[in-house]
Structures are given as structure tokens and as C-alpha cells.
Design a protein around this motif. Sequence first.
Motif, PDB file in Angstrom:
ATOM      1  N   VAL A  37      28.074  31.273  39.337  1.00 34.76           N
ATOM      2  CA  VAL A  37      28.286  31.974  40.594  1.00 34.76           C
ATOM      3  C   VAL A  37      27.185  33.018  40.767  1.00 34.76           C
ATOM      4  O   VAL A  37      26.446  33.333  39.836  1.00 34.76           O
ATOM      5  N   ARG A  38      27.096  33.550  41.961  1.00 29.87           N
ATOM      6  CA  ARG A  38      26.103  34.577  42.248  1.00 29.87           C
ATOM      7  C   ARG A  38      26.342  35.827  41.405  1.00 29.87           C
ATOM      8  O   ARG A  38      27.473  36.172  41.093  1.00 29.87           O
ATOM      9  N   GLU A  39      25.261  36.499  41.060  1.00 27.06           N
ATOM     10  CA  GLU A  39      25.355  37.701  40.230  1.00 27.06           C
ATOM     11  C   GLU A  39      26.248  38.754  40.878  1.00 27.06           C
ATOM     12  O   GLU A  39      26.999  39.451  40.196  1.00 27.06           O
ATOM     13  N   ALA A  40      26.190  38.863  42.207  1.00 27.03           N
ATOM     14  CA  ALA A  40      26.994  39.869  42.903  1.00 27.03           C
ATOM     15  C   ALA A  40      28.485  39.606  42.731  1.00 27.03           C
ATOM     16  O   ALA A  40      29.290  40.546  42.665  1.00 27.03           O
ATOM     17  N   VAL A  41      28.879  38.342  42.652  1.00 26.16           N
ATOM     18  CA  VAL A  41      30.283  38.003  42.417  1.00 26.16           C
ATOM     19  C   VAL A  41      30.639  38.259  40.960  1.00 26.16           C
ATOM     20  O   VAL A  41      31.698  38.804  40.636  1.00 26.16           O
ATOM     21  N   ILE A  83      31.281  35.403  56.917  1.00 26.01           N
ATOM     22  CA  ILE A  83      31.445  36.669  56.214  1.00 26.01           C
ATOM     23  C   ILE A  83      30.129  36.970  55.514  1.00 26.01           C
ATOM     24  O   ILE A  83      29.726  36.276  54.567  1.00 26.01           O
ATOM     25  N   THR A  84      29.431  37.968  55.981  1.00 29.61           N
ATOM     26  CA  THR A  84      28.066  38.217  55.505  1.00 29.61           C
ATOM     27  C   THR A  84      28.017  38.695  54.065  1.00 29.61           C
ATOM     28  O   THR A  84      27.058  38.414  53.348  1.00 29.61           O
ATOM     29  N   ASP A  85      29.037  39.418  53.630  1.00 25.51           N
ATOM     30  CA  ASP A  85      29.057  39.922  52.255  1.00 25.51           C
ATOM     31  C   ASP A  85      30.346  39.478  51.580  1.00 25.51           C
ATOM     32  O   ASP A  85      31.298  40.245  51.440  1.00 25.51           O
ATOM     33  N   MET A  86      30.375  38.225  51.135  1.00 20.15           N
ATOM     34  CA  MET A  86      31.576  37.692  50.505  1.00 20.15           C
ATOM     35  C   MET A  86      31.932  38.418  49.211  1.00 20.15           C
ATOM     36  O   MET A  86      33.121  38.659  48.934  1.00 20.15           O
ATOM     37  N   PRO A  87      30.958  38.790  48.361  1.00 22.21           N
ATOM     38  CA  PRO A  87      31.335  39.543  47.158  1.00 22.21           C
ATOM     39  C   PRO A  87      32.100  40.826  47.479  1.00 22.21           C
ATOM     40  O   PRO A  87      33.096  41.150  46.819  1.00 22.21           O
ATOM     41  N   GLY A 100      37.794  24.646  47.132  1.00 18.04           N
ATOM     42  CA  GLY A 100      36.486  24.132  46.778  1.00 18.04           C
ATOM     43  C   GLY A 100      36.017  24.713  45.456  1.00 18.04           C
ATOM     44  O   GLY A 100      36.491  25.754  45.005  1.00 18.04           O
ATOM     45  N   ALA A 101      35.054  24.057  44.831  1.00 13.85           N
ATOM     46  CA  ALA A 101      34.593  24.464  43.504  1.00 13.85           C
ATOM     47  C   ALA A 101      34.046  25.884  43.507  1.00 13.85           C
ATOM     48  O   ALA A 101      34.345  26.678  42.608  1.00 13.85           O
ATOM     49  N   SER A 102      33.234  26.226  44.500  1.00 15.97           N
ATOM     50  CA  SER A 102      32.654  27.569  44.544  1.00 15.97           C
ATOM     51  C   SER A 102      33.733  28.623  44.766  1.00 15.97           C
ATOM     52  O   SER A 102      33.680  29.714  44.182  1.00 15.97           O
ATOM     53  N   THR A 103      34.716  28.324  45.611  1.00 14.51           N
ATOM     54  CA  THR A 103      35.806  29.264  45.851  1.00 14.51           C
ATOM     55  C   THR A 103      36.565  29.556  44.570  1.00 14.51           C
ATOM     56  O   THR A 103      36.835  30.718  44.236  1.00 14.51           O
ATOM     57  N   ILE A 104      36.926  28.509  43.815  1.00 15.70           N
ATOM     58  CA  ILE A 104      37.665  28.699  42.569  1.00 15.70           C
ATOM     59  C   ILE A 104      36.828  29.478  41.566  1.00 15.70           C
ATOM     60  O   ILE A 104      37.322  30.390  40.885  1.00 15.70           O
ATOM     61  N   ALA A 105      35.543  29.142  41.467  1.00 16.03           N
ATOM     62  CA  ALA A 105      34.675  29.846  40.527  1.00 16.03           C
ATOM     63  C   ALA A 105      34.594  31.332  40.864  1.00 16.03           C
ATOM     64  O   ALA A 105      34.610  32.190  39.967  1.00 16.03           O
ATOM     65  N   GLU A 106      34.524  31.666  42.146  1.00 15.32           N
ATOM     66  CA  GLU A 106      34.420  33.062  42.542  1.00 15.32           C
ATOM     67  C   GLU A 106      35.754  33.799  42.358  1.00 15.32           C
ATOM     68  O   GLU A 106      35.772  34.958  41.930  1.00 15.32           O
ATOM     69  N   LEU A 107      36.870  33.146  42.651  1.00 13.65           N
ATOM     70  CA  LEU A 107      38.176  33.766  42.440  1.00 13.65           C
ATOM     71  C   LEU A 107      38.394  34.095  40.967  1.00 13.65           C
ATOM     72  O   LEU A 107      38.904  35.172  40.620  1.00 13.65           O
ATOM     73  N   THR A 108      38.029  33.175  40.090  1.00  9.09           N
ATOM     74  CA  THR A 108      38.247  33.394  38.662  1.00  9.09           C
ATOM     75  C   THR A 108      37.214  34.347  38.065  1.00  9.09           C
ATOM     76  O   THR A 108      37.498  35.036  37.089  1.00  9.09           O
ATOM     77  N   ALA A 109      36.020  34.388  38.647  1.00 11.16           N
ATOM     78  CA  ALA A 109      35.026  35.354  38.190  1.00 11.16           C
ATOM     79  C   ALA A 109      35.460  36.767  38.549  1.00 11.16           C
ATOM     80  O   ALA A 109      35.378  37.696  37.740  1.00 11.16           O
ATOM     81  N   ALA A 110      35.938  36.943  39.786  1.00 12.11           N
ATOM     82  CA  ALA A 110      36.320  38.268  40.267  1.00 12.11           C
ATOM     83  C   ALA A 110      37.712  38.684  39.810  1.00 12.11           C
ATOM     84  O   ALA A 110      38.010  39.867  39.681  1.00 12.11           O
ATOM     85  N   GLY A 111      38.584  37.689  39.565  1.00  7.27           N
ATOM     86  CA  GLY A 111      39.959  37.984  39.218  1.00  7.27           C
ATOM     87  C   GLY A 111      40.766  38.372  40.440  1.00  7.27           C
ATOM     88  O   GLY A 111      41.229  39.505  40.579  1.00  7.27           O
TER      89      GLY A 111
END
Length: 383
Positions: free
Chosen positions: A166-170, A251-255, A269-280
Motif C-alpha cells: 500500500v502507499r506509504e501515507a496509508v 476523495i483527494t486524500d484517502m489516507p 477490492g484488494a486495495s481497499t482491504i489492504a488499506e483497511l488492515t494497514a490502517a486498522g
Amino acid sequence: MSQSRSYVLAAGGTGGHMVPAAALAAELAERGHHVALVSDDRGVRFPGLFDGVETHVLPAGRLGGGPLGYIRAAGKIMAGRSMALRLYKEIQPSAVIGFGGYPALPSLLAAFRAGVPTIIHEQNAVLGRVNRFVAGRVDAIATSYEQVDRMKPGWQAKAHLVGNPVREAVLNLRNRPYPLLEEDGIFRVLVTGGSQGATVLSQVVPDGLALLPVHFRRRLQVTHQARVEDIETVRAKYQAHGIPADVSTYITDMPEALAWAHIVIARAGASTIAELTAAGRPAILVPLPSATDDHQTANAREITAAGGARTISQKGFTAAELAKQIQKLGLDTVGLENAAARARSVGRPNATRDLADLVESIDAPEAPIKGQRISMQGRPAFA
């Protein structure tokens, strides 16, 4: 620092393929390697993802459309393969890494022909069509989930669990605490259907939130990503229900939106799940029923089983059901914080590093692979 090498990343079509490729490109460049992206004309349009990366556009056909469609697609694939072979003669890549999707196929076929080592990365919990087509010939398969459907037993020995970059910001959100939720404070809801939005979320979510008890509904603050054709209707619904909502097509700033949210209502979607689990972040997930091989339902399994999300089929996704699930989560502050922690517990924050380690190991067998190898039973064992 390891010896500088050249790598080709083959990806295209959607953000689900391009985002992890961009994360790997940045990591490999940071390690001193030369990176080239091979994509189709759609893949190179994602702004800011591959700034400073050498980029090549190759033709890539999508199989389908009857006999004539297959003939046309095969012609494009072979033309792309020929162009990739010429590129490989110039840059002499140490490995070619494919991220799934039809745009990756010509580059992988060229790598097989040229004898260049190959890796594929699968973002979903179901091995995609192109990845299944080439899996028997590649040197390694990087996966994002412990359980991956459509993975043949003969491929398990070269499968490595690394996660989905995922992106570093996430990823940085892991260092930020879950937002404090006071008993009478604002309850912030993020609604996103992925890069294209989702009409069903626009149809159901405003009405579902309107069914919440008055004392709860008055605490809501919503950020809602909607399709262009749905946006005015969605805004009108929120206004009619008296629910404060920021509705936009992008959404310009999703993180930052993730950092702000107490709960997320989304596709799977794969990216959504990855970001949810990265961010908690706890979530209510509505998998896209038309997704190939129903892979979004498979994507939602792990976070749901861990207690970090609730999954509702699109058929069962009604206003009443949504209101019931939000009340179960949102009225229990401790339970909501626990759900956030459980979502975080299945994140794989080292995905980019582990994928880069795997890539570097392919033409340097003595280098350790820090990912996890998937056993025949689907359980990870450290390689």
C-alpha cells in the motif's frame, strides 16, 4: 546495498494492479535498482504513481468476444510480446514482475521466451485469470492472503505470502491511534466504492443511516464517494435526512479520510482491504457480486473472520440491515475499538519490503526471502 540491477514491472488497467506495482517500484529504486514499467495506455494515466519511472506502453489484448475477438486479442498480445523482447535486449532485466491483468501478459510471455526470471503478484484471494495462465511457468508467486483460491497444488511450493503493498501515507496510519470516540461525540463514516464508486452504496447507505436512532443519527458526519451519475441524488438524500455529508466523485486524500473515519462502508477490492488492515479501520463490506470468480467475497474472508469487518452480500444489503450492523458496532465504543485492532491484526505492513526481497532473491538464490511460503495446507511456513 545490494548490487544494482534492472527490473521490469508489468501492470495495467486498474488501480488494484498499479498501486502495488508503484509501491514496489519505489522500494526497488530506493535500493539502487533501475525500474521500468510496462503497461497499457490506461495504466500510464494514473497521476503521480510512477513519477520518474521509465515507462513503456505495449499493446495488450483482452481475450473474449468470440472467435474474431480472440484472433484480434492474440494479435495484440503477440505484438506486445515482440516489443517487450526488444526492450529486454536494451535493458537486460534481472527479472520481470507481473501484477495480473491482461496488460501484464505480453511482458511475461516475452520473459519466458528470453529466459528472464519471472514473478507474479496476486492482490486478490483468488488467483486471477492471467496469473493462472502463467503460474506454471513463473519462478515465484507472491500472494496477499494466506488462503488463495484457484491455486493448484503443484504451484504451492513457489508461493510466498508477502501481502499487498500500500502507499506509504496509508502505512503511516499504523502509527496513529484509532480516533477517540466519545459517547456523545461525532461518529465519522467513510463510504467508498473503489475507484469507480458503487451505485448500490449510494442507494442504500443514506437511507440506512436515516434508520438509526435519533440520538445516534445526530452524531453522524459522512464522507461519501459516489459515481458522477449518482452524486446529486445522494446529496439530496442526505439533505432530506438531515445528515451532514461531504459527497464527491473522488476523495483527494484517502489516507487522511481513513485516519478520520470511525467506520468504513465499502466494496471489498484488494486495495481497499489492504488499506483497511494497514490502517486498522473496522468496516462493513459489500462485495461486488459480478467480480471475476467472486474474488471480492474471498478478499473479505480474512478480515471478517478476524472480527475486523462485517460482510453483507449485495443481495442482503438493505437499509434495515445496514442500520442494524452499524448499531451493533457503533453503539459499543469498546467493541468498535476492538474491531479496529482486529482489522489491524491481519494487516501485512512489510508487504513492500518482503516483495522486494523476493524479487532480489530470484537471481541471487543465496539471499534470504523474508516473506512466508504457503504450505500445501494453505498455512504459512517461513521460508
